[in-house]
Design an enzyme around this catalytic site. Structure first.
Site, short mmCIF file in Angstrom:
data_model
loop_
_atom_site.label_atom_id
_atom_site.label_comp_id
_atom_site.label_asym_id
_atom_site.label_seq_id
_atom_site.Cartn_x
_atom_site.Cartn_y
_atom_site.Cartn_z
N PRO A 404 37.49 26.17 36.80
CA PRO A 404 36.91 27.27 37.59
C PRO A 404 37.19 28.64 36.97
O PRO A 404 38.33 28.97 36.61
CB PRO A 404 37.62 27.12 38.94
CG PRO A 404 37.90 25.66 39.04
CD PRO A 404 38.24 25.22 37.65
N CYS A 405 36.12 29.45 36.86
CA CYS A 405 36.26 30.76 36.23
C CYS A 405 36.44 31.88 37.25
O CYS A 405 36.76 33.01 36.88
CB CYS A 405 35.02 31.04 35.36
SG CYS A 405 33.48 31.14 36.31
N GLN A 406 36.23 31.59 38.54
CA GLN A 406 36.30 32.64 39.56
C GLN A 406 37.62 33.40 39.56
O GLN A 406 37.63 34.62 39.78
CB GLN A 406 36.03 32.06 40.95
CG GLN A 406 34.62 31.57 41.17
CD GLN A 406 34.43 30.12 40.73
OE1 GLN A 406 35.29 29.57 40.06
NE2 GLN A 406 33.32 29.52 41.12
N TYR A 408 39.17 34.46 37.18
CA TYR A 408 39.21 35.36 36.03
C TYR A 408 37.92 36.15 35.82
O TYR A 408 37.85 36.97 34.91
CB TYR A 408 39.51 34.54 34.76
CG TYR A 408 40.75 33.70 34.90
CD1 TYR A 408 42.01 34.26 34.72
CD2 TYR A 408 40.67 32.36 35.27
CE1 TYR A 408 43.16 33.49 34.88
CE2 TYR A 408 41.80 31.59 35.43
CZ TYR A 408 43.04 32.16 35.24
OH TYR A 408 44.18 31.40 35.42
N SER A 409 36.91 35.91 36.64
CA SER A 409 35.62 36.57 36.42
C SER A 409 35.56 37.92 37.12
O SER A 409 36.33 38.22 38.03
CB SER A 409 34.47 35.68 36.92
OG SER A 409 34.34 35.77 38.32
#
Length: 697
Positions: A404-406, A408-409
């Protein structure tokens, strides 16, 4: 003050005698260093007294941080002003005169002269970025002094807020330099340094004499296929003398190679010692059951050559670059985590991998995988609840996934490890349990932001402790013929014995395309007569570099996001500059009637977004509009995944690919066909995995 858990809240309520002030968590972290200084953020009592007022420690920390940041900014400003003055000086005098003037007339240290003189040549146009990063002189000096490739990567990291120091610049410079060496050259350099270090105890002269003599000896027999020649009296006598010299440098007591890691220095020394012993006895051929083919070198002779510090000469017979994936029985086995809608899965399938399992928590994405590849083993579950130890028995080659990138996005709160969606430590656990030969995990650029530096360092330490050499790489979608501004971070690790053979795939700038050419056929499918004109304008639209100058032509799509509702202002402006309305997710391509309205800009259907993400046109997404938008926006473009998969395959199996032919197969025979409509399933039907009628988006 009321006690509030830092993990569960994003605001802090500061109570005073006269009023209540709401302080946003990011502001709190800026003013009070918290976890960055080792002070637990979950213990606000350290910063507030019983009446809700800041205590002296908090005030001191906040004031000190403010002053230090101001001083850093002032120092950066002075450095850049100095560089500007030197630039003006060089307009009227030669470089030699300028150096002498600065050294003698202005008392500028000689060690600083090159930094100021070369600044405009190498960092012109980056002043704003350097000011924002509060760059120090030592970092600036390293940046000016490094090569262009290293400098570009450092500037890209600084643009996303990553902290950079001289040690990191040196590490990146070394990584990029090593990437240009062949695996043989890399191993030879490492083992050559080992021989020199050991021999230094008895003198550099002795070490040089030994390596020169060993090189001359190995050069005679390295390519021979005549077994009689290898057991000749001359060879056996020279091998005996070299063995005695070897033992004087490295000792005579070496553990058996089977007890050592194949990539360790001790293993290389053990093999080299065995080689000299068997050469002296005339029993090298067939020793330890090793009988190389006529077109192969004996691995023990290769170990000897490595100790000389010189690379092996290339084989006279060159390896043929492969242009197609291997047959099923030769495919590598992969376990994929957080597989999503299958972008990475498609790429790895094309690169010659067989999926043992694909784990995906989202029911819509899992249904998409099953719909398009019924034969895949799709596990719809949370990876945190799965014990992967049993899979170790299957001898897995690769573990991969888009964690999951959330956390760090830019769309998230940037909480990193504090975000409950962060699964990086789970990724470490899975790799430790499965013990694959290699792993690759994808994430957004924000993963490298300075605020996450401690967490990233901890992740890398854990991977290395598990037995992997790990590095972080960046890939740009446009370098692989994808019409999108999509930059992604890849954390790639290989077991020690394979790490030296891995090479990150290089891009194909000549394959660069644009949003117009990528979408023109889809834009025209519903009667919009201006589609070709729109595509032509996008093809001719200029692109600008960091210095504001035209860097090329051909507009790229902005990063495909998961949202389908009203975009943010900056996002809408970016898309608007490319004559695209990014709001919403229309069911159909533009019509002539829609195009006739004032201010018309075409919007992107789900199929268009999927095309920009490099999904094949026959890939069907399951779920409603929002589920489809999420799956497309979160995906890894298949061609990017394929390129990385091929590079890892090459390292693990010692093969060479014709990379361009693999990434663009049968291009000359490509037939333009209408893309199918996307299938949508109602959410409450997905769990039953029953076929439903296909509806238009």
């Amino acid at each position: 003050m009321q006690q509030i858990s830092a993990r569960a809240c994003f605001i802090l309520v500061k109570k005073t005698v006269h009023e209540t002030e709401i302080i946003d968590r990011s502001h709190f972290n800026e003013s009070f260093p918290g976890s960055l200084t080792g002070v637990p953020v979950s213990a606000p009592d350290q910063f507030w007294d019983a009446r809700g007022r800041m205590n002296s420690k908090a005030e001191t920390l906040a004031a000190a941080k403010k002053r230090i940041i101001e001083l850093q900014s002032q120092m950066t400003d002075r450095i850049l002003k100095m560089a500007a003055e030197v630039e003006r000086l060089l307009e009227v005098v030669t470089e030699r005169e300028a150096r002498e003037f600065l050294r003698v007339g202005c008392n500028v240290p000689s060690s600083e002269l090159s930094t100021y003189v070369r600044f405009q040549e190498r960092l012109k146009g980056s002043e704003t970025l350097l000011t924002r990063s509060r760059i120090s002189f030592p970092v600036l000096k390293s940046l000016v002094g490094c090569d262009l490739e290293t400098r570009q990567e450092i500037l890209e990291r600084m643009e996303i807020g990553a902290r950079v120091d001289t040690k990191e610049i040196a590490a990146i410079r070394k990584r990029l330099r090593d990437a240009k060496l062949t695996p043989g050259q890399l191993v030879a350099r490492k083992n050559g340094a080992l021989a020199t270090a050991a021999a230094r105890r008895q003198g550099e002269a002795a070490a040089k004499e030994f390596k020169d003599r060993l090189h001359a000896f190995v050069s005679i027999i390295i390519n021979t296929t005549d077994a009689v020649h290898i057991v000749s009296d001359e060879v056996r006598s020279e091998a005996g003398e070299l063995r005695r010299e070897f033992e004087s440098l490295f000792g005579s007591d070496h553990r058996p190679p089977e007890e050592l890691k194949s990539a360790s220095p001790a293993y290389q020394l053990s093999i080299a010692h065995l080689a000299l012993e068997h050469l002296e006895e005339g029993t090298l051929d067939g020793a330890a059951g090793i009988t190389p083919r006529r077109d192969e070198r004996h691995p023990w002779i290769v170990a000897l050559q490595s100790l000389t510090g010189r690379a092996l000469p290339e084989f006279k017979k060159e390896m043929t670059a492969l242009r197609q994936t291997p047959p099923p029985h030769d495919r590598l086995k992969v376990v994929e985590l957080c597989a999503g809608a299958g972008g990475m899965s498609i790429g790895l399938e094309r690169a010659g991998y067989k999926h043992v399992a694909l784990v995906e928590f989202d029911k819509h994405a899992a249904a998409t995988l099953r719909r398009n590849r019924p034969g895949w083993n799709v596990i719809q579950d949370d990876i945190r609840s799965i014990d992967f130890k049993i899979i170790q028995q299957l001898d897995i080659d690769l573990v991969c996934g888009g964690l999951p990138c959330q956390p760090y996005s830019s769309d998230g709160y940037g909480l990193g490890k504090e975000d409950p969606r962060d699964l990086w430590l789970e990724g470490v656990r899975v790799v430790s349990e499965i013990k694959p030969r290699a792993f690759v995990f994808e994430n957004v650029d924000g993963f490298l932001h300075g605020r996450h530096a401690d967490h990233v360092a901890d992740i890398l330490r854990r991977f290395r402790k598990a037995g992997y050499q790990v590095d972080i790489h960046r890939m740009q979608a446009e370098d692989f013929g994808i019409a999108q501004e999509r930059s992604r971070i890849l954390v790639i690790g290989l077991r020690d014995e394979f790490a030296g053979a891995f090479r990150m795939p290089s891009g194909f700038p000549e394959r660069r395309t644009n949003i117009g050419d990528a979408l023109v056929d889809l834009m025209a499918t519903n009667g919009w007569l201006g589609a070709c004109e729109w595509a032509s304008a996008r093809r001719e639209q200029p692109r600008f570099g960091r210095d504001g100058k035209v860097a090329g032509y051909g507009a790229l799509a902005s990063t495909i996001m998961t949202r389908r509702g009203k975009p943010r202002d900056k996002e809408a402006a970016r898309w608007g500059s490319k004559d695209v309305d990014i709001a919403g997710l229309p069911d159909h391509a533009p019509t002539a009637e829609q195009a006739a309205k004032p201010g018309f800009m075409p919007a992107l259907t789900a199929r268009m977004r999927a095309r920009l993400q490099n999904f094949p046109d026959d890939w069907e997404f399951q779920g409603g509009k929002q589920a489809t938008a999420d799956q497309i926006g979160n995906a890894v473009p298949p061609r990017m995944a394929q390129a990385v998969g091929l590079a890892i395959f090459a390292a693990l199996k010692d093969v060479t690919w014709d990379m361009e032919a693999m990434l663009w197969p049968e291009e000359s025979h490509r037939m333009i066909v209408s893309a199918p409509k996307l299938a949508i399933q109602d959410a409450h039907h997905i769990a039953s995995v029953e076929r439903v009628d296909e509806l238009d988006l």
